[in-house]
Design a protein around this motif. Structure first.
Motif, PDB file in Angstrom:
ATOM      1  N   THR A 105       0.824  -1.203   0.000  1.00 58.93           N
ATOM      2  CA  THR A 105       0.000   0.000   0.000  1.00 58.93           C
ATOM      3  C   THR A 105       0.861   1.257   0.000  1.00 58.93           C
ATOM      4  OG1 THR A 105      -1.732  -1.187   1.211  1.00 58.93           O
ATOM      5  CG2 THR A 105      -1.857   1.211   1.205  1.00 58.93           C
ATOM      6  N   THR A 106       1.965   1.212   0.745  1.00 59.77           N
ATOM      7  CA  THR A 106       2.882   2.347   0.810  1.00 59.77           C
ATOM      8  C   THR A 106       3.554   2.592  -0.532  1.00 59.77           C
ATOM      9  OG1 THR A 106       3.307   1.896   3.152  1.00 59.77           O
ATOM     10  CG2 THR A 106       4.907   3.276   1.997  1.00 59.77           C
ATOM     11  N   VAL A 107       4.040   1.530  -1.148  1.00 58.44           N
ATOM     12  CA  VAL A 107       4.699   1.664  -2.455  1.00 58.44           C
ATOM     13  C   VAL A 107       3.705   2.145  -3.504  1.00 58.44           C
ATOM     14  CG1 VAL A 107       5.936   0.427  -4.276  1.00 58.44           C
ATOM     15  CG2 VAL A 107       6.465  -0.042  -1.874  1.00 58.44           C
ATOM     16  N   ALA A 108       2.485   1.645  -3.449  1.00 57.88           N
ATOM     17  CA  ALA A 108       1.453   2.087  -4.387  1.00 57.88           C
ATOM     18  C   ALA A 108       1.183   3.588  -4.234  1.00 57.88           C
ATOM     19  CB  ALA A 108       0.168   1.290  -4.168  1.00 57.88           C
ATOM     20  N   GLN A 109       1.173   4.057  -3.003  1.00 53.99           N
ATOM     21  CA  GLN A 109       0.966   5.484  -2.759  1.00 53.99           C
ATOM     22  C   GLN A 109       2.117   6.299  -3.331  1.00 53.99           C
ATOM     23  OE1 GLN A 109      -1.334   7.381  -2.085  1.00 53.99           O
ATOM     24  NE2 GLN A 109      -0.876   9.036  -0.650  1.00 53.99           N
ATOM     25  N   LEU A 130      11.257  -6.986  -3.956  1.00 64.06           N
ATOM     26  CA  LEU A 130      11.426  -6.673  -5.373  1.00 64.06           C
ATOM     27  C   LEU A 130      10.134  -6.903  -6.149  1.00 64.06           C
ATOM     28  CD1 LEU A 130      15.000  -8.102  -6.127  1.00 64.06           C
ATOM     29  CD2 LEU A 130      14.334  -5.790  -5.430  1.00 64.06           C
ATOM     30  N   SER A 131       9.372  -7.909  -5.754  1.00 61.66           N
ATOM     31  CA  SER A 131       8.096  -8.181  -6.407  1.00 61.66           C
ATOM     32  C   SER A 131       7.126  -7.024  -6.226  1.00 61.66           C
ATOM     33  CB  SER A 131       7.485  -9.473  -5.856  1.00 61.66           C
ATOM     34  OG  SER A 131       6.218  -9.724  -6.431  1.00 61.66           O
ATOM     35  N   VAL A 132       7.045  -6.499  -5.015  1.00 62.82           N
ATOM     36  CA  VAL A 132       6.158  -5.361  -4.754  1.00 62.82           C
ATOM     37  C   VAL A 132       6.608  -4.147  -5.558  1.00 62.82           C
ATOM     38  CG1 VAL A 132       5.396  -3.711  -3.004  1.00 62.82           C
ATOM     39  CG2 VAL A 132       5.444  -6.158  -2.468  1.00 62.82           C
ATOM     40  N   LEU A 133       7.897  -3.900  -5.598  1.00 62.50           N
ATOM     41  CA  LEU A 133       8.407  -2.764  -6.369  1.00 62.50           C
ATOM     42  C   LEU A 133       8.077  -2.929  -7.851  1.00 62.50           C
ATOM     43  CD1 LEU A 133      11.929  -2.251  -4.722  1.00 62.50           C
ATOM     44  CD2 LEU A 133       9.817  -0.999  -4.236  1.00 62.50           C
ATOM     45  N   ALA A 134       8.234  -4.144  -8.358  1.00 61.56           N
ATOM     46  CA  ALA A 134       7.948  -4.405  -9.771  1.00 61.56           C
ATOM     47  C   ALA A 134       6.473  -4.205 -10.095  1.00 61.56           C
ATOM     48  CB  ALA A 134       8.380  -5.822 -10.136  1.00 61.56           C
ATOM     49  N   ASP A 135       5.615  -4.435  -9.113  1.00 65.93           N
ATOM     50  CA  ASP A 135       4.172  -4.262  -9.316  1.00 65.93           C
ATOM     51  C   ASP A 135       3.767  -2.792  -9.427  1.00 65.93           C
ATOM     52  OD1 ASP A 135       3.649  -6.965  -9.320  1.00 65.93           O
ATOM     53  OD2 ASP A 135       3.065  -7.049  -7.196  1.00 65.93           O
ATOM     54  N   HIS A 136       4.668  -1.890  -9.008  1.00 66.66           N
ATOM     55  CA  HIS A 136       4.359  -0.452  -9.001  1.00 66.66           C
ATOM     56  C   HIS A 136       5.525   0.313  -9.634  1.00 66.66           C
ATOM     57  CE1 HIS A 136       0.965  -1.360  -6.361  1.00 66.66           C
ATOM     58  NE2 HIS A 136       1.792  -2.115  -5.676  1.00 66.66           N
ATOM     59  N   PRO A 137       5.685   0.209 -10.948  1.00 66.01           N
ATOM     60  CA  PRO A 137       6.887   0.734 -11.614  1.00 66.01           C
ATOM     61  C   PRO A 137       7.095   2.231 -11.466  1.00 66.01           C
ATOM     62  CG  PRO A 137       5.207   0.073 -13.207  1.00 66.01           C
ATOM     63  CD  PRO A 137       4.764  -0.440 -11.886  1.00 66.01           C
TER      64      PRO A 137
END
Length: 246
Positions: A105-109, A130-137
């Motif tokens: 949620t934080t990375v998406a924001q 890394l997966s979460v980061l890749a989901d939110h380029p």
């Protein structure tokens, strides 16, 4: 310079802060929760060479996840975020799913507001980070602090464009030294992770970058002065990225 420090958590925080302001040209003070960010900004904020950022440390997510909305609001008004991330060690397995939700949620924001520079904790959780980061380029720029993953995970992170902040305590182990040798030399910056990090039983201080340079010089088989120049150049570039965000 110091790109990951808990200045507010030293026992004599005001004294250490004053000495840090005198000795460092830049210090990134990461906080562990939105409430800590608010309090620390009030008490220690206002100095041009100290960057104070909001975070939600994975080790306390089980206690502080109710502050997530506060963090999301704070992210709108800052250029960088930290400390955030995931901790997959056995001690914090009980909160791992909550950690994942909070981190994603934080990375998406960060992506939603145009990108931020993130100081990220990834202990035993690099693949998921890394997966979460890749989901939110559009999240911005990742700085993986005190990286302790595998060599393959280091390569994956490096290939994604991640930066790495490293301090003297990272060289306490053979694995830490081996990872330091493989880090991309144009994306490494110094950190202390004080007051948590220790070397020979002594707390690492925010002005430890020369120690980091000496240790990296040995790891990279380069002269200390050359490494200092490299760290300074990298630091200036990353500060430029931070200043351009938000």
């Amino acid at each position: 310079m110091d790109f990951h420090c808990h200045l507010d958590l030293y026992p004599n925080a005001r004294e250490v802060f004053a000495r840090t302001v005198e000795r460092n040209t830049f210090t990134w003070l990461v906080t562990t929760s939105p409430r800590a960010f608010t309090a620390t900004s009030r008490v220690l904020g206002g100095h041009v060479n100290v960057l104070i950022t909001p975070g939600l440390h994975p080790e306390i997510v089980h206690e502080r996840h109710g502050e997530l909305d506060n963090l999301l609001e704070q992210i709108e008004h800052v250029s960088a975020v930290g400390e955030i991330g995931l901790d997959g060690s056995k001690r914090f397995q009980h909160s791992y799913e909550m950690q994942r939700k909070v981190f994603a949620t934080t990375v998406a924001q960060c992506a939603a507001v145009g990108g931020r520079v993130l100081s990220i904790h990834s202990r035993q959780a690099v693949k998921d980070v890394l997966s979460v980061l890749a989901d939110h380029p559009g999240f911005g720029t990742a700085v993986l602090h005190w990286f302790t993953g595998t060599a393959a995970e280091l390569k994956a992170a490096s290939d994604m464009g991640c930066w790495f902040s490293i301090g003297p305590a990272a060289f306490n182990s053979a694995s830490g030294k081996a990872l330091a040798r493989k880090m991309p030399r144009d994306r490494v910056v110094p950190e202390s992770d004080g007051p948590f990090a220790q070397v020979n039983g002594t707390t690492v201080m925010p002005w430890s970058s020369d120690d980091t340079a000496r240790l990296l010089a040995h790891a990279w088989d380069l002269g200390v002065d050359e490494v200092k120049l490299s760290l300074e150049s990298n630091s200036r570039r990353l500060i430029g990225v931070i200043n351009a965000a938000g």
